[in-house]
Motif scaffolding. Structure first.
Motif, PDB file in Angstrom:
ATOM      1  N   TYR A 158       0.828  -1.200   0.000  1.00 28.75           N
ATOM      2  CA  TYR A 158       0.000   0.000   0.000  1.00 28.75           C
ATOM      3  C   TYR A 158       0.872   1.264   0.000  1.00 28.75           C
ATOM      4  O   TYR A 158       0.604   2.216  -0.747  1.00 28.75           O
ATOM      5  CB  TYR A 158      -0.917  -0.006   1.226  1.00 28.75           C
ATOM      6  CG  TYR A 158      -1.688   1.281   1.412  1.00 28.75           C
ATOM      7  CD1 TYR A 158      -2.826   1.537   0.655  1.00 28.75           C
ATOM      8  CD2 TYR A 158      -1.272   2.244   2.341  1.00 28.75           C
ATOM      9  CE1 TYR A 158      -3.529   2.713   0.811  1.00 28.75           C
ATOM     10  CE2 TYR A 158      -1.978   3.423   2.503  1.00 28.75           C
ATOM     11  CZ  TYR A 158      -3.102   3.657   1.733  1.00 28.75           C
ATOM     12  OH  TYR A 158      -3.793   4.834   1.885  1.00 28.75           O
ATOM     13  N   LEU A 159       1.904   1.254   0.819  1.00 30.49           N
ATOM     14  CA  LEU A 159       2.807   2.417   0.861  1.00 30.49           C
ATOM     15  C   LEU A 159       3.531   2.593  -0.471  1.00 30.49           C
ATOM     16  O   LEU A 159       3.730   3.724  -0.940  1.00 30.49           O
ATOM     17  CB  LEU A 159       3.808   2.254   2.000  1.00 30.49           C
ATOM     18  CG  LEU A 159       3.221   2.303   3.421  1.00 30.49           C
ATOM     19  CD1 LEU A 159       4.310   2.036   4.453  1.00 30.49           C
ATOM     20  CD2 LEU A 159       2.555   3.649   3.685  1.00 30.49           C
ATOM     21  N   LEU A 160       3.936   1.479  -1.088  1.00 29.45           N
ATOM     22  CA  LEU A 160       4.581   1.562  -2.394  1.00 29.45           C
ATOM     23  C   LEU A 160       3.659   2.188  -3.429  1.00 29.45           C
ATOM     24  O   LEU A 160       4.078   3.039  -4.229  1.00 29.45           O
ATOM     25  CB  LEU A 160       4.997   0.163  -2.846  1.00 29.45           C
ATOM     26  CG  LEU A 160       5.498   0.037  -4.296  1.00 29.45           C
ATOM     27  CD1 LEU A 160       6.836   0.760  -4.467  1.00 29.45           C
ATOM     28  CD2 LEU A 160       5.634  -1.430  -4.701  1.00 29.45           C
ATOM     29  N   LEU A 161       2.394   1.781  -3.415  1.00 30.68           N
ATOM     30  CA  LEU A 161       1.448   2.268  -4.411  1.00 30.68           C
ATOM     31  C   LEU A 161       1.039   3.716  -4.172  1.00 30.68           C
ATOM     32  O   LEU A 161       0.660   4.415  -5.122  1.00 30.68           O
ATOM     33  CB  LEU A 161       0.201   1.379  -4.431  1.00 30.68           C
ATOM     34  CG  LEU A 161       0.403  -0.065  -4.905  1.00 30.68           C
ATOM     35  CD1 LEU A 161      -0.894  -0.853  -4.776  1.00 30.68           C
ATOM     36  CD2 LEU A 161       0.899  -0.101  -6.345  1.00 30.68           C
ATOM     37  N   THR A 162       1.087   4.161  -2.939  1.00 26.61           N
ATOM     38  CA  THR A 162       0.575   5.501  -2.621  1.00 26.61           C
ATOM     39  C   THR A 162       1.655   6.539  -2.350  1.00 26.61           C
ATOM     40  O   THR A 162       1.372   7.735  -2.398  1.00 26.61           O
ATOM     41  CB  THR A 162      -0.355   5.436  -1.398  1.00 26.61           C
ATOM     42  OG1 THR A 162       0.359   4.876  -0.281  1.00 26.61           O
ATOM     43  CG2 THR A 162      -1.577   4.580  -1.692  1.00 26.61           C
ATOM     44  N   ARG A 163       2.896   6.101  -2.076  1.00 19.24           N
ATOM     45  CA  ARG A 163       3.921   7.065  -1.658  1.00 19.24           C
ATOM     46  C   ARG A 163       5.124   7.143  -2.602  1.00 19.24           C
ATOM     47  O   ARG A 163       6.060   7.889  -2.300  1.00 19.24           O
ATOM     48  CB  ARG A 163       4.427   6.685  -0.251  1.00 19.24           C
ATOM     49  CG  ARG A 163       3.340   6.624   0.824  1.00 19.24           C
ATOM     50  CD  ARG A 163       2.741   7.969   1.104  1.00 19.24           C
ATOM     51  NE  ARG A 163       1.652   7.886   2.066  1.00 19.24           N
ATOM     52  CZ  ARG A 163       1.814   7.913   3.376  1.00 19.24           C
ATOM     53  NH1 ARG A 163       3.039   8.013   3.879  1.00 19.24           N
ATOM     54  NH2 ARG A 163       0.778   7.842   4.195  1.00 19.24           N
ATOM     55  N   THR A 164       5.118   6.390  -3.689  1.00 16.48           N
ATOM     56  CA  THR A 164       6.268   6.405  -4.590  1.00 16.48           C
ATOM     57  C   THR A 164       5.822   6.738  -6.015  1.00 16.48           C
ATOM     58  O   THR A 164       4.651   6.568  -6.379  1.00 16.48           O
ATOM     59  CB  THR A 164       6.992   5.046  -4.606  1.00 16.48           C
ATOM     60  OG1 THR A 164       6.133   4.052  -5.185  1.00 16.48           O
ATOM     61  CG2 THR A 164       7.383   4.617  -3.195  1.00 16.48           C
ATOM     62  N   ALA A 169       2.636   5.456 -10.936  1.00 18.40           N
ATOM     63  CA  ALA A 169       2.574   5.005 -12.327  1.00 18.40           C
ATOM     64  C   ALA A 169       1.761   3.724 -12.442  1.00 18.40           C
ATOM     65  O   ALA A 169       0.989   3.551 -13.390  1.00 18.40           O
ATOM     66  CB  ALA A 169       3.989   4.796 -12.862  1.00 18.40           C
ATOM     67  N   ILE A 170       1.936   2.808 -11.475  1.00 18.75           N
ATOM     68  CA  ILE A 170       1.160   1.563 -11.482  1.00 18.75           C
ATOM     69  C   ILE A 170      -0.333   1.865 -11.366  1.00 18.75           C
ATOM     70  O   ILE A 170      -1.160   1.316 -12.109  1.00 18.75           O
ATOM     71  CB  ILE A 170       1.626   0.644 -10.338  1.00 18.75           C
ATOM     72  CG1 ILE A 170       3.026   0.101 -10.624  1.00 18.75           C
ATOM     73  CG2 ILE A 170       0.640  -0.516 -10.141  1.00 18.75           C
ATOM     74  CD1 ILE A 170       3.628  -0.696  -9.486  1.00 18.75           C
ATOM     75  N   ILE A 190       6.337  -0.815 -16.590  1.00 20.28           N
ATOM     76  CA  ILE A 190       5.417  -0.947 -15.450  1.00 20.28           C
ATOM     77  C   ILE A 190       4.882  -2.367 -15.359  1.00 20.28           C
ATOM     78  O   ILE A 190       4.736  -2.919 -14.267  1.00 20.28           O
ATOM     79  CB  ILE A 190       4.262   0.074 -15.567  1.00 20.28           C
ATOM     80  CG1 ILE A 190       4.801   1.497 -15.502  1.00 20.28           C
ATOM     81  CG2 ILE A 190       3.248  -0.150 -14.449  1.00 20.28           C
ATOM     82  CD1 ILE A 190       5.564   1.829 -14.244  1.00 20.28           C
ATOM     83  N   TYR A 191       4.622  -2.994 -16.501  1.00 21.11           N
ATOM     84  CA  TYR A 191       4.148  -4.372 -16.500  1.00 21.11           C
ATOM     85  C   TYR A 191       5.196  -5.305 -15.894  1.00 21.11           C
ATOM     86  O   TYR A 191       4.866  -6.207 -15.110  1.00 21.11           O
ATOM     87  CB  TYR A 191       3.828  -4.833 -17.918  1.00 21.11           C
ATOM     88  CG  TYR A 191       2.614  -4.183 -18.539  1.00 21.11           C
ATOM     89  CD1 TYR A 191       1.707  -3.467 -17.762  1.00 21.11           C
ATOM     90  CD2 TYR A 191       2.367  -4.273 -19.915  1.00 21.11           C
ATOM     91  CE1 TYR A 191       0.598  -2.868 -18.330  1.00 21.11           C
ATOM     92  CE2 TYR A 191       1.262  -3.683 -20.483  1.00 21.11           C
ATOM     93  CZ  TYR A 191       0.378  -2.977 -19.688  1.00 21.11           C
ATOM     94  OH  TYR A 191      -0.718  -2.384 -20.254  1.00 21.11           O
ATOM     95  N   VAL A 192       6.462  -5.090 -16.254  1.00 20.03           N
ATOM     96  CA  VAL A 192       7.534  -5.926 -15.713  1.00 20.03           C
ATOM     97  C   VAL A 192       7.672  -5.723 -14.213  1.00 20.03           C
ATOM     98  O   VAL A 192       7.808  -6.684 -13.444  1.00 20.03           O
ATOM     99  CB  VAL A 192       8.866  -5.629 -16.437  1.00 20.03           C
ATOM    100  CG1 VAL A 192      10.025  -6.314 -15.723  1.00 20.03           C
ATOM    101  CG2 VAL A 192       8.801  -6.083 -17.889  1.00 20.03           C
ATOM    102  N   ILE A 193       7.618  -4.450 -13.772  1.00 21.22           N
ATOM    103  CA  ILE A 193       7.717  -4.155 -12.338  1.00 21.22           C
ATOM    104  C   ILE A 193       6.553  -4.792 -11.588  1.00 21.22           C
ATOM    105  O   ILE A 193       6.732  -5.389 -10.512  1.00 21.22           O
ATOM    106  CB  ILE A 193       7.752  -2.634 -12.102  1.00 21.22           C
ATOM    107  CG1 ILE A 193       9.059  -2.044 -12.645  1.00 21.22           C
ATOM    108  CG2 ILE A 193       7.599  -2.315 -10.620  1.00 21.22           C
ATOM    109  CD1 ILE A 193       9.116  -0.536 -12.582  1.00 21.22           C
ATOM    110  N   THR A 194       5.362  -4.685 -12.142  1.00 21.71           N
ATOM    111  CA  THR A 194       4.180  -5.265 -11.502  1.00 21.71           C
ATOM    112  C   THR A 194       4.291  -6.784 -11.424  1.00 21.71           C
ATOM    113  O   THR A 194       3.939  -7.393 -10.404  1.00 21.71           O
ATOM    114  CB  THR A 194       2.914  -4.873 -12.273  1.00 21.71           C
ATOM    115  OG1 THR A 194       2.820  -3.448 -12.353  1.00 21.71           O
ATOM    116  CG2 THR A 194       1.671  -5.423 -11.585  1.00 21.71           C
TER     117      THR A 194
END
Length: 289
Positions: A158-164, A169-170, A190-194
């Motif tokens: 959650y912190l990764l998705l909301t604070r970075t 981008a995701i 982004i697909y590779v990171i996800t």
């Protein structure tokens, strides 16, 4: 408090602990679907490979359990990237049935390969964790550890998705992948990171599940189908809905196991899902990242 009340309370607590791990499992599928618009049918088999990795590193190679867990999380993360590059990426933009068939084929390949290389014998870590007694209830330390770690993992995501920036981008790709591509966001990156993140979370789930279950080539059948139902019930791609649905299913399974047996708990959970698909076919909550 009567004896039945203690047993019921213990079942409710165990349901909460089980729900934490199921919520982590559903998070991976929802993340991949919401961003890449693909369902990893073979997802449970990635978890199975991670469980085997933990077994061989800890029980056979005698690596410290923290080191074994770190290696497994990283290795399954790499497997997630390989799955995307070799199987998913070439099929992006094609009919969804092609992607389902491809990942379904990977499922059978991984199951067959595990059967050939590891055999069908049940294997476990041989790690005996204590059972805690709290207010007359017996609580498995392994379940408590798995719940706590799963919760920490979900908070970090959650912190990764909301604070970075990467998280932003995701989320942006998940909301409108066509527009974000036109705005200069590299959707392939982004697909590779996800996929790496999804694989890493699958590896984390493997480390937690191997504390509670024996590993064998078909262990994915123990939690794979129920995870898909959780995602659909919560609204495929909906993180919050999947989180809520995981605990609903876990409580039904746990309470059903108390009054009858564990198999009936799963029967009740599947029956509840069928009824809810008539009542709310779109899922418990509207789709939202």
């Amino acid at each position: 408090m009567g004896l039945l009340d203690i047993y019921l309370l213990e079942a409710l607590v165990n349901g909460v602990l089980l729900g934490g791990v199921l919520a982590l499992l559903s998070l991976v599928l929802n993340l991949i679907f919401d961003v890449i618009d693909v369902v990893w049918i073979c997802y449970a088999e990635l978890v199975m490979l991670g469980m085997y990795g933990m077994y061989f590193l800890y029980s056979v190679a005698h690596a410290p359990i923290v080191v074994a867990a770190a290696v497994c999380i990283a290795a399954v993360g790499v497997l997630g990237v390989v799955l995307h590059l070799l199987v998913i990426a070439p099929l992006l933009g094609t009919a969804p049935i092609n992607q389902l068939l491809a990942t379904g084929g990977v499922l059978f390949v991984l199951q067959s390969a595990a059967t050939i290389f590891f055999g069908i014998e049940f294997k476990n870590l041989g790690l005996r964790l204590p059972v805690l007694k709290v207010a007359g209830m017996f609580i498995s330390y392994s379940r408590l550890l798995a719940f706590t770690t799963a919760l920490i993992g979900m908070v970090l995501v959650y912190l990764l998705l909301t604070r970075t920036y990467t998280g932003a981008a995701i989320r942006a790709i998940a909301q409108d992948r066509q527009i974000m591509t036109l705005m200069g966001v590299d959707s392939r990156r982004i697909y590779v990171i996800t996929s790496a993140l999804g694989g890493g979370l699958a590896g984390l789930a493997a480390c937690l599940l191997v504390l509670q279950y024996d590993v064998h080539p078909f262990v994915g059948l123990s939690f794979g189908p129920i995870t898909f139902l959780i995602c659909v019930l919560g609204g495929l791609g909906n993180f919050v809905g999947g989180f809520v649905a995981a605990f609903v299913f876990a409580e039904i399974i746990s309470i059903g196991g108390l009054y009858l047996d564990l198999e009936w708990g799963y029967v009740f959970a599947f029956a509840f899902f069928i009824v809810m698909m008539f009542v709310r076919p779109e899922g418990l909550m509207a789709k939202r990242l």
